[in-house]
Design a protein around this motif. Structure first.
Motif, short mmCIF file in Angstrom:
data_model
loop_
_atom_site.label_atom_id
_atom_site.label_comp_id
_atom_site.label_asym_id
_atom_site.label_seq_id
_atom_site.Cartn_x
_atom_site.Cartn_y
_atom_site.Cartn_z
N GLY A 112 0.77 -1.25 0.00
CA GLY A 112 0.00 0.00 0.00
C GLY A 112 0.79 1.29 0.00
O GLY A 112 0.25 2.34 0.36
N MET A 113 2.06 1.24 -0.39
CA MET A 113 2.82 2.48 -0.52
C MET A 113 2.22 3.32 -1.63
O MET A 113 1.51 2.80 -2.50
CB MET A 113 4.29 2.18 -0.82
N LYS A 114 2.52 4.61 -1.63
CA LYS A 114 1.99 5.51 -2.66
C LYS A 114 2.32 5.01 -4.06
O LYS A 114 1.57 5.20 -4.99
CB LYS A 114 2.57 6.92 -2.49
N LYS A 115 3.49 4.38 -4.20
CA LYS A 115 3.94 3.85 -5.48
C LYS A 115 4.51 2.46 -5.22
O LYS A 115 5.07 2.21 -4.17
CB LYS A 115 5.02 4.78 -6.04
N GLN A 116 4.36 1.58 -6.17
CA GLN A 116 4.92 0.23 -6.05
C GLN A 116 6.39 0.27 -6.44
O GLN A 116 6.72 0.57 -7.58
CB GLN A 116 4.16 -0.75 -6.95
N PHE A 117 7.26 0.02 -5.49
CA PHE A 117 8.70 -0.01 -5.75
C PHE A 117 9.16 -1.46 -5.86
O PHE A 117 8.55 -2.35 -5.28
CB PHE A 117 9.47 0.68 -4.62
N PRO A 118 10.27 -1.70 -6.58
CA PRO A 118 10.83 -3.06 -6.58
C PRO A 118 11.07 -3.48 -5.12
O PRO A 118 11.58 -2.69 -4.32
CB PRO A 118 12.15 -2.91 -7.33
N THR A 119 10.67 -4.70 -4.78
CA THR A 119 10.72 -5.13 -3.39
C THR A 119 11.42 -6.48 -3.28
O THR A 119 11.21 -7.38 -4.10
CB THR A 119 9.30 -5.21 -2.80
N TYR A 120 12.25 -6.60 -2.25
CA TYR A 120 13.02 -7.81 -1.99
C TYR A 120 12.75 -8.23 -0.55
O TYR A 120 12.84 -7.42 0.37
CB TYR A 120 14.51 -7.56 -2.20
N ILE A 121 12.42 -9.49 -0.36
CA ILE A 121 12.16 -10.05 0.97
C ILE A 121 13.32 -10.97 1.28
O ILE A 121 13.70 -11.82 0.45
CB ILE A 121 10.84 -10.84 0.99
N ASP A 122 13.89 -10.83 2.48
CA ASP A 122 15.02 -11.68 2.84
C ASP A 122 14.65 -13.14 2.68
O ASP A 122 13.55 -13.58 3.05
CB ASP A 122 15.48 -11.40 4.28
N ALA A 123 15.58 -13.91 2.11
CA ALA A 123 15.36 -15.32 1.79
C ALA A 123 14.98 -16.15 3.01
O ALA A 123 14.36 -17.21 2.86
CB ALA A 123 16.60 -15.89 1.12
N SER A 124 15.29 -15.68 4.20
CA SER A 124 14.93 -16.44 5.41
C SER A 124 13.41 -16.57 5.56
O SER A 124 12.93 -17.48 6.24
CB SER A 124 15.52 -15.77 6.66
#
Length: 161
Positions: A112-124
């Motif tokens: 729900g950020m104002k804009k969709q940014f590239p996002t990375y979730i830690d592999a853990s």
């Protein structure tokens, strides 16, 4: 007769509801002096490796991007830069957070950020059945499947710590 406390429904929860994604919302007490995810995890009785903080970074080539890592860990800026296609990356200054994302420090969510940014979730997160992320407001966490989160926000798993 006591007043019934109004249940909080954040924009993050409305978006998850609309997407049909199951989650468990948890509210907790916080203070302005301790907005940390470690505090949130402790108050909610969750292990730190299951509660993820949302960090916004700026890369020298790609611009803004988002990383979600366990609350008790520090991001490896070199790894984050390489994964996002940059030579260098730095954390966003806290005063830039609200205008860029629509969220305050301590309540920033990858949803729900104002804009969709590239996002990375830690592999853990990949091995977890459920992780906690900010519900988009201080004092609110939502617990959900990391796989559903990844799919919904079009994120990638990456080694970030």
């Amino acid at each position: 007769m006591a007043k019934k406390e109004k249940e909080i429904k954040t924009n993050v929860m409305r978006l998850l509801d609309r997407a049909g994604i199951a989650y468990d919302a948890r509210e907790y007490a916080y203070s302005e002096d301790d907005l940390s995810g470690v505090h949130a995890a402790a108050v909610l009785g969750l292990p730190c490796e299951k509660v993820f903080k949302t960090l916004v970074l700026h890369g020298d080539k790609s611009g803004y991007f988002v990383c979600c890592i366990p609350v008790d860990q520090e991001i490896d800026l070199k790894k984050a830069a390489v994964i996002s296609g940059n030579k260098k990356a730095e954390m966003l200054h806290v005063k830039e957070l609200l205008p860029l994302t629509g969220y305050l420090r301590g309540g920033c969510s990858p949803i729900g950020m104002k804009k969709q940014f590239p996002t990375y979730i830690d592999a853990s997160a990949e091995s977890k059945e459920q992780i906690g992320i900010s519900g988009g407001q201080r004092g609110v966490q939502v617990l959900l499947s990391p796989e559903e989160l990844k799919t919904y926000i079009r994120a990638e798993y990456a080694e970030l710590i």
